[in-house]
Motif scaffolding. Structure first.
Motif, PDB file in Angstrom:
ATOM      1  N   ASN A 204      28.091  36.830  16.229  1.00  0.00           N
ATOM      2  CA  ASN A 204      27.617  36.427  17.550  1.00  0.00           C
ATOM      3  C   ASN A 204      26.161  36.810  17.761  1.00  0.00           C
ATOM      4  OD1 ASN A 204      28.422  39.163  17.660  1.00  0.00           O
ATOM      5  ND2 ASN A 204      28.839  39.064  19.855  1.00  0.00           N
ATOM      6  N   TYR A 205      25.763  38.009  17.298  1.00  0.00           N
ATOM      7  CA  TYR A 205      24.371  38.418  17.460  1.00  0.00           C
ATOM      8  C   TYR A 205      23.455  37.653  16.513  1.00  0.00           C
ATOM      9  CZ  TYR A 205      25.953  42.172  20.468  1.00  0.00           C
ATOM     10  OH  TYR A 205      26.494  42.863  21.508  1.00  0.00           O
ATOM     11  N   ALA A 206      23.899  37.468  15.276  1.00  0.00           N
ATOM     12  CA  ALA A 206      23.083  36.699  14.333  1.00  0.00           C
ATOM     13  C   ALA A 206      22.884  35.277  14.839  1.00  0.00           C
ATOM     14  CB  ALA A 206      23.754  36.690  12.953  1.00  0.00           C
ATOM     15  N   GLY A 207      23.955  34.665  15.325  1.00  0.00           N
ATOM     16  CA  GLY A 207      23.841  33.308  15.849  1.00  0.00           C
ATOM     17  C   GLY A 207      22.918  33.226  17.040  1.00  0.00           C
ATOM     18  N   ASN A 208      22.965  34.231  17.895  1.00  0.00           N
ATOM     19  CA  ASN A 208      22.113  34.212  19.073  1.00  0.00           C
ATOM     20  C   ASN A 208      20.643  34.377  18.696  1.00  0.00           C
ATOM     21  OD1 ASN A 208      22.130  34.030  22.026  1.00  0.00           O
ATOM     22  ND2 ASN A 208      21.234  36.067  21.935  1.00  0.00           N
ATOM     23  N   LEU A 209      20.367  35.188  17.685  1.00  0.00           N
ATOM     24  CA  LEU A 209      18.987  35.337  17.225  1.00  0.00           C
ATOM     25  C   LEU A 209      18.486  34.053  16.587  1.00  0.00           C
ATOM     26  CD1 LEU A 209      19.224  38.966  15.842  1.00  0.00           C
ATOM     27  CD2 LEU A 209      17.909  38.216  17.841  1.00  0.00           C
ATOM     28  N   LEU A 210      19.360  33.339  15.895  1.00  0.00           N
ATOM     29  CA  LEU A 210      18.967  32.034  15.347  1.00  0.00           C
ATOM     30  C   LEU A 210      18.666  31.046  16.468  1.00  0.00           C
ATOM     31  CD1 LEU A 210      21.533  31.743  12.407  1.00  0.00           C
ATOM     32  CD2 LEU A 210      19.071  32.163  12.215  1.00  0.00           C
ATOM     33  N   ARG A 211      19.463  31.093  17.548  1.00  0.00           N
ATOM     34  CA  ARG A 211      19.186  30.229  18.696  1.00  0.00           C
ATOM     35  C   ARG A 211      17.856  30.580  19.356  1.00  0.00           C
ATOM     36  NH1 ARG A 211      24.843  30.807  19.661  1.00  0.00           N
ATOM     37  NH2 ARG A 211      24.486  32.475  21.202  1.00  0.00           N
ATOM     38  N   ALA A 212      17.443  31.824  19.209  1.00  0.00           N
ATOM     39  CA  ALA A 212      16.178  32.258  19.801  1.00  0.00           C
ATOM     40  C   ALA A 212      14.967  31.799  18.995  1.00  0.00           C
ATOM     41  CB  ALA A 212      16.157  33.773  19.928  1.00  0.00           C
ATOM     42  N   GLY A 213      15.201  31.208  17.821  1.00  0.00           N
ATOM     43  CA  GLY A 213      14.091  30.689  17.034  1.00  0.00           C
ATOM     44  C   GLY A 213      13.796  31.452  15.761  1.00  0.00           C
ATOM     45  N   PHE A 214      14.553  32.524  15.496  1.00  0.00           N
ATOM     46  CA  PHE A 214      14.389  33.225  14.227  1.00  0.00           C
ATOM     47  C   PHE A 214      15.118  32.446  13.129  1.00  0.00           C
ATOM     48  CE2 PHE A 214      14.045  36.504  17.541  1.00  0.00           C
ATOM     49  CZ  PHE A 214      12.781  36.992  17.240  1.00  0.00           C
ATOM     50  N   THR A 215      14.763  32.719  11.888  1.00  0.00           N
ATOM     51  CA  THR A 215      15.329  31.985  10.759  1.00  0.00           C
ATOM     52  C   THR A 215      16.303  32.870   9.978  1.00  0.00           C
ATOM     53  OG1 THR A 215      13.595  32.689   9.216  1.00  0.00           O
ATOM     54  CG2 THR A 215      13.145  30.726  10.586  1.00  0.00           C
ATOM     55  N   GLU A 216      17.038  32.231   9.077  1.00  0.00           N
ATOM     56  CA  GLU A 216      17.917  32.994   8.198  1.00  0.00           C
ATOM     57  C   GLU A 216      17.112  34.002   7.378  1.00  0.00           C
ATOM     58  OE1 GLU A 216      21.057  33.076   8.121  1.00  0.00           O
ATOM     59  OE2 GLU A 216      21.830  31.182   8.934  1.00  0.00           O
ATOM     60  N   GLU A 217      15.888  33.626   6.993  1.00  0.00           N
ATOM     61  CA  GLU A 217      15.022  34.551   6.260  1.00  0.00           C
ATOM     62  C   GLU A 217      14.665  35.757   7.119  1.00  0.00           C
ATOM     63  OE1 GLU A 217      14.566  31.246   6.408  1.00  0.00           O
ATOM     64  OE2 GLU A 217      15.228  30.801   4.349  1.00  0.00           O
ATOM     65  N   ASP A 218      14.457  35.535   8.421  1.00  0.00           N
ATOM     66  CA  ASP A 218      14.162  36.651   9.323  1.00  0.00           C
ATOM     67  C   ASP A 218      15.329  37.629   9.393  1.00  0.00           C
ATOM     68  OD1 ASP A 218      11.533  36.057  10.311  1.00  0.00           O
ATOM     69  OD2 ASP A 218      12.396  34.475  11.560  1.00  0.00           O
ATOM     70  N   LEU A 219      16.546  37.118   9.317  1.00  0.00           N
ATOM     71  CA  LEU A 219      17.731  37.962   9.449  1.00  0.00           C
ATOM     72  C   LEU A 219      18.109  38.678   8.152  1.00  0.00           C
ATOM     73  CD1 LEU A 219      17.915  36.274  12.078  1.00  0.00           C
ATOM     74  CD2 LEU A 219      20.378  36.220  11.752  1.00  0.00           C
ATOM     75  N   ALA A 220      17.567  38.243   7.015  1.00  0.00           N
ATOM     76  CA  ALA A 220      17.949  38.807   5.721  1.00  0.00           C
ATOM     77  C   ALA A 220      17.296  40.171   5.504  1.00  0.00           C
ATOM     78  CB  ALA A 220      17.539  37.853   4.600  1.00  0.00           C
ATOM     79  N   GLY A 221      17.959  40.985   4.683  1.00  0.00           N
ATOM     80  CA  GLY A 221      17.363  42.236   4.239  1.00  0.00           C
ATOM     81  C   GLY A 221      17.079  43.247   5.326  1.00  0.00           C
ATOM     82  N   GLY A 222      17.886  43.244   6.378  1.00  0.00           N
ATOM     83  CA  GLY A 222      17.662  44.190   7.463  1.00  0.00           C
ATOM     84  C   GLY A 222      16.689  43.708   8.504  1.00  0.00           C
TER      85      GLY A 222
END
Length: 282
Positions: A204-222
């Motif tokens: 849910n948090y990862a999905g919400n950050l993606l909706r905010a405009g961040f990318t999968e690369e932004d979410l990787a590696g901490g």
């Protein structure tokens, strides 16, 4: 009837309910913060909230949030009535559906929340004294229709603006903002990344950050430096106050600040931000 800014003030403090002692609550109130938000899924008997209210004079205590999968609504309603009889106008019951990784039986959270609110209605917990942790559009709509408003966690100011547009002008928008009072960028990012890593593993948090405009690369590696810097603001007190004001400028009624590292004594950081924000007790 008082507005939410009058009732909560514009700035509050968010911390795990196990960290919030009566002594800390007294200091938070003395610094001029308007509300204390109890994170970490406080229990439905609300005894932890009652202890803070008993120790303080006027500050609001809010749950951020009671997890509907772990807490019976009738017990929550009984606790609400017990507490407001002694501390009228000082309790806000925040409820939410948590995340599926921590609650395997979590299914159809929007319907489950509606059913939960039906029970709170039945047992007399008024709409004005409850709020929903809402991120997606259907839960945001429910927060406006069936509660005082929304208490989103781990969001950026652009999402505060979207939330305000979704719930309308009359509903509460009270986002949490995590802060690190540290001007050494590398040290601050290390603290922030250590904190954020576990949230990036939750859908849910990862999905919400993606909706905010961040990318999968932004979410990787901490988390990328861009993600870390935007979501968990670090710097001096002026920088942290500016982050709070960014949410207020985007339409928030109230912003609750979470100070990292949580294991430290958070009073000095809270005092520095209170002074920068011009809170009455600072």
């Amino acid at each position: 009837m008082t507005t939410w800014s009058e009732r909560l003030g514009t700035v509050g403090v968010w911390a795990a309910y196990t960290q919030l002692t009566p002594e800390l609550a007294v200091d938070i109130e003395r610094l001029g913060y308007g509300a204390i938000w109890q994170g970490g899924s406080p229990t439905a008997d609300l005894t932890a909230a009652e202890e803070l209210l008993d120790a303080t004079e006027s500050i609001t205590v809010a749950t951020g949030i009671v997890n509907i999968w772990r807490s019976e609504p009738r017990e929550l309603a009984d606790a609400y009535h017990r507490i407001v009889a002694r501390h009228p106008g000082r309790l806000l019951v925040g409820v939410g559906s948590g995340h599926r990784e921590g609650t395997p039986h979590r299914v159809r959270p929007v319907q489950a929340m509606s059913d939960y609110l039906d029970v709170l209605d039945e047992y007399g917990v008024p709409k004005r004294d409850r709020a929903l942790s809402a991120l997606g559009p259907r839960m945001l709509a429910m927060s406006a229709a069936r509660s005082a408003g929304t208490h989103p966690y781990l969001t950026v100011p652009a999402q505060t603006a979207e939330g305000r547009a979704a719930v309308g002008p009359g509903a509460l928008v009270a986002p949490e903002q995590t802060l690190v009072l540290e001007s050494d960028t590398a040290a601050a990012r290390a603290v922030a990344r250590d904190f954020l890593t576990r949230y990036l593993r939750l859908a849910n948090y990862a999905g919400n950050l993606l909706r905010a405009g961040f990318t999968e690369e932004d979410l990787a590696g901490g988390g990328s430096d861009r993600l870390i810097d935007d979501v968990i603001v670090h710097g001096d007190a002026a920088t942290l106050a500016a982050a709070v004001n960014a949410h207020l400028g985007a339409g928030a009624d109230h912003v609750c600040v979470q100070m990292l590292p949580a294991a430290d004594d958070i009073r000095p950081a809270l005092g520095a931000v209170a002074a920068e924000m011009g809170l009455a007790g600072a």
